[in-house]
Scaffold this motif. Structure first.
Motif, mmCIF file in Angstrom:
data_model
loop_
_atom_site.group_PDB
_atom_site.id
_atom_site.type_symbol
_atom_site.label_atom_id
_atom_site.label_comp_id
_atom_site.label_asym_id
_atom_site.label_seq_id
_atom_site.Cartn_x
_atom_site.Cartn_y
_atom_site.Cartn_z
ATOM 1 N N THR A 77 0.823 -1.206 0.000
ATOM 2 C CA THR A 77 0.000 0.000 0.000
ATOM 3 C C THR A 77 0.859 1.258 0.000
ATOM 4 O O THR A 77 2.022 1.231 0.394
ATOM 5 N N LEU A 78 0.277 2.333 -0.469
ATOM 6 C CA LEU A 78 0.894 3.642 -0.294
ATOM 7 C C LEU A 78 0.791 4.031 1.179
ATOM 8 O O LEU A 78 0.002 3.476 1.923
ATOM 9 N N MET A 79 1.583 5.026 1.556
ATOM 10 C CA MET A 79 1.459 5.553 2.919
ATOM 11 C C MET A 79 0.186 6.380 2.979
ATOM 12 O O MET A 79 -0.093 7.165 2.091
ATOM 13 N N GLY A 80 -0.550 6.234 4.053
ATOM 14 C CA GLY A 80 -1.774 7.019 4.161
ATOM 15 C C GLY A 80 -2.112 7.347 5.591
ATOM 16 O O GLY A 80 -1.457 6.879 6.531
ATOM 17 N N GLY A 81 -3.120 8.159 5.744
ATOM 18 C CA GLY A 81 -3.590 8.507 7.076
ATOM 19 C C GLY A 81 -4.936 9.193 6.965
ATOM 20 O O GLY A 81 -5.290 9.699 5.902
ATOM 21 N N PHE A 82 -5.665 9.208 8.049
ATOM 22 C CA PHE A 82 -6.975 9.850 8.030
ATOM 23 C C PHE A 82 -6.872 11.322 8.408
ATOM 24 O O PHE A 82 -6.070 11.694 9.278
#
Lengths: 262, 262
Positions: A77-82
């Motif tokens: 996955t790509l790096m992500g965050g909410f």
DNA sequence: GCAAAAGTGTTAGGTGTACACCCATGA
DNA sequence: TCATGGGTGTACACCTAACACTTTTGC
């Protein structure tokens, strides 16, 4: 009993019936009601996904990690965050970038927003994609282990979760278009770099080979590079002179209406 | 007592204390808990704003309406609407476009997403901007009255609410960049149009004047226009031949790797 | 001295741009 | 017949792209 609930006004569950929550906002210890029109609208999870690019040894690399939670746990996955309510979109991106790279003040640019109903297999999530260009000299390798992340060669990236491959594709297209008119490549290089390095960066971005003489002529006559006294001898016996990007000069020229293109 | 609340897990209000809501999702009459990670995230209002552009009499026009609710009621605004859970982003845009123009199947393109904390003075709203190109022949004038809307000349657009002026600016930049390499101008014209019309459209987009001969030469040698037998005599005695855009031909050429630019 | 990468100018062909006059027609 | 907008071709300047050899120096 008064129930104060930030978020959606009601959810309809047939077995239970309808439960309404009045939306209220708490500001400076006063509680006031929202404008009525907003109350009736649904709310959504909003994430950012970061396409983090780095450059070394003539190749572009993408930072990839293993997803830490269900669904699709452990997939690439790509790096992500909410998004959080006290953050601008860019703040969220910065937070994610710092968490995964240890770098602050990263060059970033919005790619687009992806909101298909079923794009996230877990729940409805609308995601804003940003790409970020990293100077790998500043990158903290320790964080890779911590987050189970790795740098993957750009053209060897396999299947990522959800629509992350699409985000990556869109990024490359934007990057190519943008790199042709703006000197954003410098964000991928150390402060001091050589012309062969710079050329190989552009060759990586455009997946092509460039003529040495033409490239040097064009980039030097823009007059935004500063030749340094010292040389990089790591790749040849003769050594290549270091250059620095002169941002002040670039901004001055832009203001005068100059138009750059490679 | 069980409180089921879609959206944010808790809101902290010091006077009352903390209230936690467990997130639940109702699908096909079964209630199941969300993946834990999603539960803890905040949710947001998500809107789309539409930059609706039309072209007539050599000028570009923007559709503007008066905001119907507080805050900033009755001030000039772009057309907008809130995302619903059963809609993709483009569905919301289509719904808004149909509501305000009476047209389906409109050419649209994402501009970007605007999420500053205080951009909407009423409540935290993240907005995805789309621009849409309208063939004014299909436009339903009645809807203007109904929605208190009007077509405003592009360079006479005044202050719009929130960051809508920024969205408009970003749109124009994207439109210019895109129009130079893709034949999107045709979406702003009737099915049959004349070359002087087409030229004045590009002149409006780029705010410049073009040489008639050069323009005709370039556009015709792309070989994506079909000359019609009949003429438009509304603007001159001699009349100008109608042309049609041949999308099939354009797509074929694209596949062969042709690169268009004006 | 040789291998390996850095550095340097010129030319031909193609592309973009500037420019002026005739045509068709309705009033 | 004349006023109005529609339609057409060429010449030059500039920019792009192709091309090969010399320099430096560590081994």
């Amino acid at each position: 009993m008064i129930i104060v609930c930030s978020g959606i006004t009601y959810i309809q569950i047939q077995e239970i019936g309808e439960i309404y929550c009045t939306f209220a906002q708490n500001t400076k210890k006063e509680i006031f009601l929202m404008a009525p029109f907003y109350i009736e609208q649904e709310k959504f999870l909003l994430s950012v996904d970061c396409i983090i690019l780095g450059f070394k040894k003539g190749k572009l690399y993408l930072l990839i990690s293993k997803r830490k939670f269900e669904p699709l746990k452990n997939q690439d996955t790509l790096m992500g965050g909410f998004l959080r309510s006290d953050e601008n979109l860019e703040d969220t991106v910065s937070r994610v970038l710092y968490e995964y790279t240890g770098i602050k003040d990263v060059y970033m640019e919005q790619v687009g927003t992806y909101g298909s109903i079923h794009r996230d297999e877990g729940e409805r999530v609308i995601s804003v994609a940003y790409y970020a260009l990293i100077n790998l000299e500043l990158f903290d390798e320790e964080l890779c282990k911590k987050h189970n992340a790795r740098w993957e060669e750009l053209d060897k990236v396999g299947k990522l979760i959800f629509d992350h491959n699409q985000m990556l594709e869109d990024t490359i297209e934007i990057l190519r278009r943008k790199a042709a008119t703006q000197p954003l490549g410098f964000n991928l290089l150390p402060e001091k770099f050589t012309l062969p390095q710079l050329q190989s960066l552009y060759e990586a971005i455009y997946q092509t080979t460039l003529d040495k003489r033409n490239f040097r002529k064009r980039i030097l006559e823009m007059d935004i590079l500063e030749k340094q006294g010292d040389k990089d001898k790591s790749t040849s016996k003769r050594g290549a002179f270091y250059y620095k990007f002169n941002k002040e000069k670039y901004d001055q020229l832009l203001q005068k209406g100059y138009y750059f293109s490679l």
